[in-house]
Motif scaffolding. Sequence first.
Motif, PDB file in Angstrom:
ATOM      1  N   THR A   1       0.799  -1.065  -0.135  1.00  0.00           N
ATOM      2  CA  THR A   1       0.053   0.170   0.188  1.00  0.00           C
ATOM      3  C   THR A   1       0.774   1.196   0.144  1.00  0.00           C
ATOM      4  O   THR A   1       0.609   2.042  -0.703  1.00  0.00           O
ATOM      5  CB  THR A   1      -1.032  -0.011   1.286  1.00  0.00           C
ATOM      6  N   ALA A   2       1.883   1.286   0.804  1.00  0.00           N
ATOM      7  CA  ALA A   2       2.817   2.572   1.026  1.00  0.00           C
ATOM      8  C   ALA A   2       3.444   2.740  -0.438  1.00  0.00           C
ATOM      9  O   ALA A   2       3.516   3.958  -1.044  1.00  0.00           O
ATOM     10  CB  ALA A   2       3.858   2.578   2.123  1.00  0.00           C
ATOM     11  N   ASP A   3       3.954   1.745  -1.094  1.00  0.00           N
ATOM     12  CA  ASP A   3       4.368   1.672  -2.383  1.00  0.00           C
ATOM     13  C   ASP A   3       3.645   2.339  -3.392  1.00  0.00           C
ATOM     14  O   ASP A   3       3.971   3.200  -4.388  1.00  0.00           O
ATOM     15  CB  ASP A   3       5.007   0.508  -2.700  1.00  0.00           C
ATOM     16  N   ARG A   4       2.413   2.004  -3.326  1.00  0.00           N
ATOM     17  CA  ARG A   4       1.452   2.293  -4.496  1.00  0.00           C
ATOM     18  C   ARG A   4       1.091   3.770  -4.417  1.00  0.00           C
ATOM     19  O   ARG A   4       0.984   4.565  -5.042  1.00  0.00           O
ATOM     20  CB  ARG A   4       0.025   1.628  -4.506  1.00  0.00           C
ATOM     21  N   ILE A   5       0.934   4.247  -3.013  1.00  0.00           N
ATOM     22  CA  ILE A   5       0.611   5.603  -2.581  1.00  0.00           C
ATOM     23  C   ILE A   5       1.736   6.586  -2.987  1.00  0.00           C
ATOM     24  O   ILE A   5       1.698   7.504  -3.616  1.00  0.00           O
ATOM     25  CB  ILE A   5       0.230   5.729  -1.333  1.00  0.00           C
ATOM     26  N   ILE A   6       3.081   6.098  -2.801  1.00  0.00           N
ATOM     27  CA  ILE A   6       4.175   6.933  -2.946  1.00  0.00           C
ATOM     28  C   ILE A   6       4.204   6.817  -4.718  1.00  0.00           C
ATOM     29  O   ILE A   6       4.593   8.048  -5.049  1.00  0.00           O
ATOM     30  CB  ILE A   6       5.650   6.343  -2.505  1.00  0.00           C
ATOM     31  N   GLN A   7       4.205   5.945  -5.516  1.00  0.00           N
ATOM     32  CA  GLN A   7       4.208   6.093  -6.788  1.00  0.00           C
ATOM     33  C   GLN A   7       3.008   7.119  -7.340  1.00  0.00           C
ATOM     34  O   GLN A   7       3.422   7.707  -8.251  1.00  0.00           O
ATOM     35  CB  GLN A   7       3.957   4.638  -7.461  1.00  0.00           C
ATOM     36  N   LEU A   8       1.853   6.952  -7.010  1.00  0.00           N
ATOM     37  CA  LEU A   8       0.608   7.767  -7.415  1.00  0.00           C
ATOM     38  C   LEU A   8       0.977   9.170  -6.880  1.00  0.00           C
ATOM     39  O   LEU A   8       0.789  10.191  -7.504  1.00  0.00           O
ATOM     40  CB  LEU A   8      -0.532   7.116  -6.553  1.00  0.00           C
ATOM     41  N   ASP A   9       1.768   9.389  -5.914  1.00  0.00           N
ATOM     42  CA  ASP A   9       2.109  10.849  -5.383  1.00  0.00           C
ATOM     43  C   ASP A   9       3.091  11.294  -6.321  1.00  0.00           C
ATOM     44  O   ASP A   9       2.962  12.676  -6.740  1.00  0.00           O
ATOM     45  CB  ASP A   9       2.794  10.702  -3.939  1.00  0.00           C
ATOM     46  N   HIS A  10       3.905  10.574  -7.027  1.00  0.00           N
ATOM     47  CA  HIS A  10       4.893  10.962  -7.908  1.00  0.00           C
ATOM     48  C   HIS A  10       4.135  11.189  -9.411  1.00  0.00           C
ATOM     49  O   HIS A  10       4.250  12.430 -10.019  1.00  0.00           O
ATOM     50  CB  HIS A  10       6.081  10.205  -8.249  1.00  0.00           C
ATOM     51  N   GLN A  11       3.293  10.368  -9.649  1.00  0.00           N
ATOM     52  CA  GLN A  11       2.537  10.514 -10.810  1.00  0.00           C
ATOM     53  C   GLN A  11       1.620  11.605 -10.842  1.00  0.00           C
ATOM     54  O   GLN A  11       1.511  12.060 -11.889  1.00  0.00           O
ATOM     55  CB  GLN A  11       1.981   9.225 -11.426  1.00  0.00           C
ATOM     56  N   THR A  12       1.196  12.017  -9.721  1.00  0.00           N
ATOM     57  CA  THR A  12       0.145  13.019  -9.859  1.00  0.00           C
ATOM     58  C   THR A  12       0.783  14.465  -9.340  1.00  0.00           C
ATOM     59  O   THR A  12       0.192  15.369  -9.234  1.00  0.00           O
ATOM     60  CB  THR A  12      -1.030  12.764  -8.669  1.00  0.00           C
ATOM     61  N   ARG A  13       2.157  14.557  -9.182  1.00  0.00           N
ATOM     62  CA  ARG A  13       3.074  15.441  -8.724  1.00  0.00           C
ATOM     63  C   ARG A  13       2.188  16.355  -7.494  1.00  0.00           C
ATOM     64  O   ARG A  13       2.203  17.469  -7.406  1.00  0.00           O
ATOM     65  CB  ARG A  13       3.175  16.607  -9.911  1.00  0.00           C
ATOM     66  N   GLY A  14       2.074  15.300  -6.627  1.00  0.00           N
ATOM     67  CA  GLY A  14       1.625  15.786  -5.107  1.00  0.00           C
ATOM     68  C   GLY A  14       0.143  15.933  -5.176  1.00  0.00           C
ATOM     69  O   GLY A  14      -0.238  16.592  -4.256  1.00  0.00           O
ATOM     70  N   ARG A  15      -0.716  15.590  -6.182  1.00  0.00           N
ATOM     71  CA  ARG A  15      -2.038  15.913  -6.083  1.00  0.00           C
ATOM     72  C   ARG A  15      -2.974  14.797  -5.430  1.00  0.00           C
ATOM     73  O   ARG A  15      -4.299  14.451  -5.779  1.00  0.00           O
ATOM     74  CB  ARG A  15      -2.719  15.908  -7.545  1.00  0.00           C
ATOM     75  N   VAL A  16      -2.470  13.727  -4.729  1.00  0.00           N
ATOM     76  CA  VAL A  16      -3.015  12.620  -4.086  1.00  0.00           C
ATOM     77  C   VAL A  16      -2.979  12.849  -2.615  1.00  0.00           C
ATOM     78  O   VAL A  16      -2.057  13.590  -2.052  1.00  0.00           O
ATOM     79  CB  VAL A  16      -2.068  11.348  -4.386  1.00  0.00           C
ATOM     80  N   MET A  17      -4.200  12.455  -1.920  1.00  0.00           N
ATOM     81  CA  MET A  17      -4.502  12.449  -0.441  1.00  0.00           C
ATOM     82  C   MET A  17      -4.505  10.923  -0.234  1.00  0.00           C
ATOM     83  O   MET A  17      -5.462  10.074  -0.985  1.00  0.00           O
ATOM     84  CB  MET A  17      -5.311  13.155  -0.053  1.00  0.00           C
ATOM     85  N   PHE A  18      -4.056  10.556   1.076  1.00  0.00           N
ATOM     86  CA  PHE A  18      -4.325   9.037   1.319  1.00  0.00           C
ATOM     87  C   PHE A  18      -5.423   8.761   2.565  1.00  0.00           C
ATOM     88  O   PHE A  18      -5.089   9.320   3.552  1.00  0.00           O
ATOM     89  CB  PHE A  18      -3.081   8.359   1.908  1.00  0.00           C
ATOM     90  N   GLY A  19      -6.407   8.328   2.099  1.00  0.00           N
ATOM     91  CA  GLY A  19      -7.663   8.270   3.065  1.00  0.00           C
ATOM     92  C   GLY A  19      -7.715   6.638   3.321  1.00  0.00           C
ATOM     93  O   GLY A  19      -7.634   5.783   2.206  1.00  0.00           O
TER      94      GLY A  19
END
Length: 400
Positions: free
Chosen positions: A96-114
């Motif tokens: 889960t942590a790896d997927r959120i980190i990857q998504l954080d990079h792909q969106t350039r910081g437009r992701v929030m983790f709920g």
Amino acid sequence: MREVLEKQGLRFGAFMAPYHANLNKSVHLALHRDLDLVEHLDRLGYDEAWIGEHHSAGVEVIASPEIFIAAAAERTKHIRFGTGVISLPYHNPLMTADRIIQLDHQTRGRVMFGFGPGALPSDVHMIGRAQTELRTNVMQGFDALLPLLRGETVSMKTDHWELKDARCHILPYTRPHPQIFMSSAVSPGGPRIAGTYGLGLLSATTSSDAAFNALQAAYDIWNDAARQNGQTINRADWRVVGNFHIAETREQARANVRHGLGQWLDYFQRVATFPVAKPGAHAATLDEQIDAMIAQHTVIGTPDDLIARIDKLWEQSNGGFGAILDCAHNWADYPATKRHYELIAEYVIPHIQRMNDARSRSWDWAEANHLSGMAERDKGVAQEFALWEQQRKAAELASR
């Protein structure tokens, strides 16, 4: 001192489980329509879209919010995305942590983790878990996941997973990590956990008396837990979800929701367990159900009705919250649904955020000075005529 927010700073977004309760329609088209809706929200200037995770019952059809968000982020420019929510007991925390980190990079910081424990008993059954385990499981997962997001090394073993010298091999784009939110419905458990860890709070529904009343205590529970554990929280990190559909008139709104509200209610009364529809309400006529929902804090009406409901939610929260999220659904057909979001953007958001205050003040000033302005204009015109006459006479004299 109790923290208080200014309402004009309120953000707006959508909470997309999503709900596709008509099992006769194409799920393929429904998923692509969800992507189109997010693009529509981005064009209209909405701030956020939250995407859910579910694995059974055939209605809430997104299994991976991360996959959906990755696709939606490529189609949008400004809107931020939240996982609403990832069910931590279903996953190994390192993955889960790896997927959120990857998504954080792909969106350039437009992701929030709920995150949360999981909402559908049928999901829990299929992976061999017990409902009574979920609260413990979700906190075990988070106790491992948070240090992983921070770049720390974790060794931990539970009944369902084991980590040995686990670490994320890349760090988040957002430092120290994306914003994190704990989901909550009615019980004090969500606010207490969010406060204990200094997290944001996602109040997943306000469309029942119990959930609406829970708002009154949520901030105090959240804040008290934070204080007791040396954490700080901010009302701006509080998301509140409501069920709304608006149109130009109340009559049109009621007509619109006849398209799909009955199927949505049927899902919540017979399958899902979230407290948004009273059991047994399916025995009433659709109009009676609409009346009952409006009495239970749902908006089926006009922009003014939604403004009034937001005011009540704000008052109930004892100081405000950071964002109001409209729970996306198929009560109306797609054109009426898109118009619903347009009306919010055209009338509700400008009113709440006081976007037009300067325009109104400018109008008022111009109106108050209208007569004097007209007199000054007439004076200027007369002066121009006098000058022109003077120049004409001078030209005549010169030509003699």
